[in-house]
Write an enzyme that holds these catalytic residues in place. Structure first.
Site, mmCIF file in Angstrom:
data_model
loop_
_atom_site.group_PDB
_atom_site.id
_atom_site.type_symbol
_atom_site.label_atom_id
_atom_site.label_comp_id
_atom_site.label_asym_id
_atom_site.label_seq_id
_atom_site.Cartn_x
_atom_site.Cartn_y
_atom_site.Cartn_z
ATOM 1 N N ASN A 147 36.942 25.152 69.565
ATOM 2 C CA ASN A 147 36.112 24.454 68.572
ATOM 3 C C ASN A 147 36.904 23.530 67.652
ATOM 4 O OD1 ASN A 147 37.192 26.869 67.420
ATOM 5 N ND2 ASN A 147 35.713 26.733 65.747
ATOM 6 N N GLU A 244 42.189 35.952 64.196
ATOM 7 C CA GLU A 244 41.027 35.376 63.521
ATOM 8 C C GLU A 244 39.870 35.432 64.508
ATOM 9 O OE1 GLU A 244 40.647 34.687 60.478
ATOM 10 O OE2 GLU A 244 42.735 34.743 59.807
ATOM 11 N N CYS A 278 33.733 28.929 62.794
ATOM 12 C CA CYS A 278 33.723 30.347 62.445
ATOM 13 C C CYS A 278 33.301 30.556 60.997
ATOM 14 C CB CYS A 278 35.081 30.975 62.696
ATOM 15 S SG CYS A 278 36.448 30.174 61.843
ATOM 16 N N GLU A 456 46.566 32.835 57.551
ATOM 17 C CA GLU A 456 47.060 31.585 58.103
ATOM 18 C C GLU A 456 47.095 30.515 57.014
ATOM 19 O OE1 GLU A 456 46.443 30.879 62.405
ATOM 20 O OE2 GLU A 456 44.422 31.583 61.968
#
Length: 475
Positions: A147, A244, A278, A456
């Protein structure tokens, strides 16, 4: 054919991955080599051999290479953005924005390479000093999703390299083009052979091979099911892990919210990037006092969104990225109807001028917390509205999820905003902003089933890509 990069050499591999444009299935973006398990093992071995020299390069050497890569990405943002839009389906402005972000990420971590952190402390014992320093972890495996085909590879690879690690990256099979372009840029920026390796192909083959080959750390972004399997495998092997795994993010609309602002936050968060984020606002939790006005206005705005070719100037929503993803989205629309939710607009496959995976954004109302459309991550342009009696009820609904990535609230009350920020069970909280849309210089990550391991991005990336050493010095 675009080849894999292993130990500084471009290597072929079969079968070819045919990269097609989801806006126009007759448009072949390119053909990309598939790697084998043996190729993956060779890539990890090359990264292992390159690690001692790379880990001891000066911060300036690493900074110069990352800065050069960032500069080229930014200089080619139109070209690379067009490539990204063609292979993933983001509208061209969104794609160019993602490329720009990737360039800025590399420049940010070029700076971080020059800011190594450490501490010098007195021991509790006389005549002893304690030096605390950070060192690279070693060979880092990166598995990236479809994505964000260049931004997520950038925000994993840049800190890994900045802190002296060597890298083996396996991009999503659906979008190899942007990852290949990034590998090409890094290669020409001056990385020594074996420091960065690109291994494209099927995850079911290359993922296990990467773990078996003996990496030291793995950063993965993808589905919860795959992440959970990787967690078990990495624990068994002693591999440091960062995961993630998505979200089912709430946007809470308080009674005092500014109507147009709230609707804009919902439209952006739920439907832009075709809902394939997400951090998308897939649950719209609306307090009863504003519910009817909010839903009426949201239906107007949703129905007016222009779905079209990602490269068309007037498109607001591009296609779904793949046929499988589109089928899943439409399946969730059917599940919502079967469960008794009211489909207020959208939810249909669209036939446009070019063959593509087009879907009209779907807006459901009358949803309950246990419906699949309210509970499971759909990863498409499907949003569920849940009515709340009041703010307290809305907060309970917002936290009633196994995920905990992002959450948002629209309100004019500082007290409500503060309470929500403190009591939301999410890693990232937005006030009067879409839940989707984050900066690259601050930490990214969630709680509960959304994330595992250190955050992150930003300086917090050092927590994953380095290990701490404590040295005692007699003086």
């Amino acid at each position: 054919m675009h080849c894999n990069l292993i130990n500084g050499e471009w290597r072929g591999g079969q079968p070819a991955i045919v990269n097609r444009n989801p806006s126009d299935l007759d448009d072949v973006v390119g053909e990309y080599a598939s790697a084998s398990a043996d190729d993956m093992r060779e890539a990890v071995a090359a990264a292992r051999a390159a690690f001692p020299a790379w880990s001891r390069t000066t911060p300036q050497q690493r900074a110069d290479i990352l800065d050069a890569a960032g500069s080229e990405i930014l200089a080619r943002k139109q070209e690379l953005g067009t490539l990204l839009a063609r292979e993933e389906g983001k509208t061209l402005p969104e794609a160019i924005g993602e490329v720009t972000r990737a360039g800025h990420i590399f420049k940010f971590f070029a700076g971080e390479a020059l800011r190594p952190q450490g501490e010098l402390l007195d021991s509790v014992r006389p005549g002893v000093e304690v030096l605390i320093s950070r060192e690279p972890v070693g060979v880092v495996g990166l598995i990236t999703p479809w994505n964000f085909p260049i931004a997520i590879p950038a925000w994993k690879a840049a800190p890994a390299l900045a802190f002296g690690n060597t890298v083996v990256m396996k991009p999503a099979e659906l979008v190899p083009g942007s990852a290949w372009a990034l590998a090409d840029i890094l290669q020409r920026a001056g990385l020594p052979a074996g420091v960065f390796n690109l291994v494209m192909g099927a995850g079911r083959v290359l993922g296990p091979a990467m773990l078996d080959a003996g990496i030291d750390a793995l950063s993965f972004t993808g589905s919860q099911a795959t992440g959970q399997r990787l967690a078990a495998d990495c624990a068994a092997r002693g591999i440091k892990l960062q995961l993630e795994m998505g979200g089912k993010n709430p946007l809470l609309i308080a009674d005092d919210a500014k109507l147009e602002q709230a609707v804009e936050c919902a439209i952006n968060g739920a439907f832009y990037s075709t809902g394939q984020r997400c951090t998308a606002s897939s649950r719209l939790i609306v307090c009863s006092g504003i519910h009817d006005a909010f839903v009426a206005r949201l239906v107007e705005r949703t129905a007016a969104l222009r779905v079209g070719n990602a490269l068309a100037a007037d498109s607001q929503i591009g296609p779904v990225a793949s046929e499988a993803q589109l089928a899943g989205n439409l399946g969730y629309v059917e599940q919502g109807l079967a469960a008794g939710a009211s489909l207020l607009c959208g939810g249909e496959r669209l036939q446009l001028a070019t063959r593509g995976y087009y879907q009209s954004p779907a807006l459901f109302a009358g949803c309950t917390p246990q419906m699949s459309i309210s509970r499971e991550e759909i990863f498409g342009p499907v949003a569920a509205v849940l009515r709340a009696d009041d703010y307290e009820h809305a907060l309970r609904l917002a936290n009633d999820t196994p995920f905990g990535l992002a959450a948002g609230i629209c309100t004019q009350s500082l007290a409500l905003a503060t309470h929500f920020r403190r009591h939301s069970e999410a890693g990232m909280v937005m006030v009067n902003l879409p839940t989707a849309g984050v900066d690259y210089h601050v930490p990214f990550g969630g709680r509960k089933g959304s994330s595992h391991g250190p955050r992150e991005q930003g300086r917090y990336a050092a927590e994953f890509y380095t290990t701490v050493k404590t040295a005692y010095l007699g003086v």
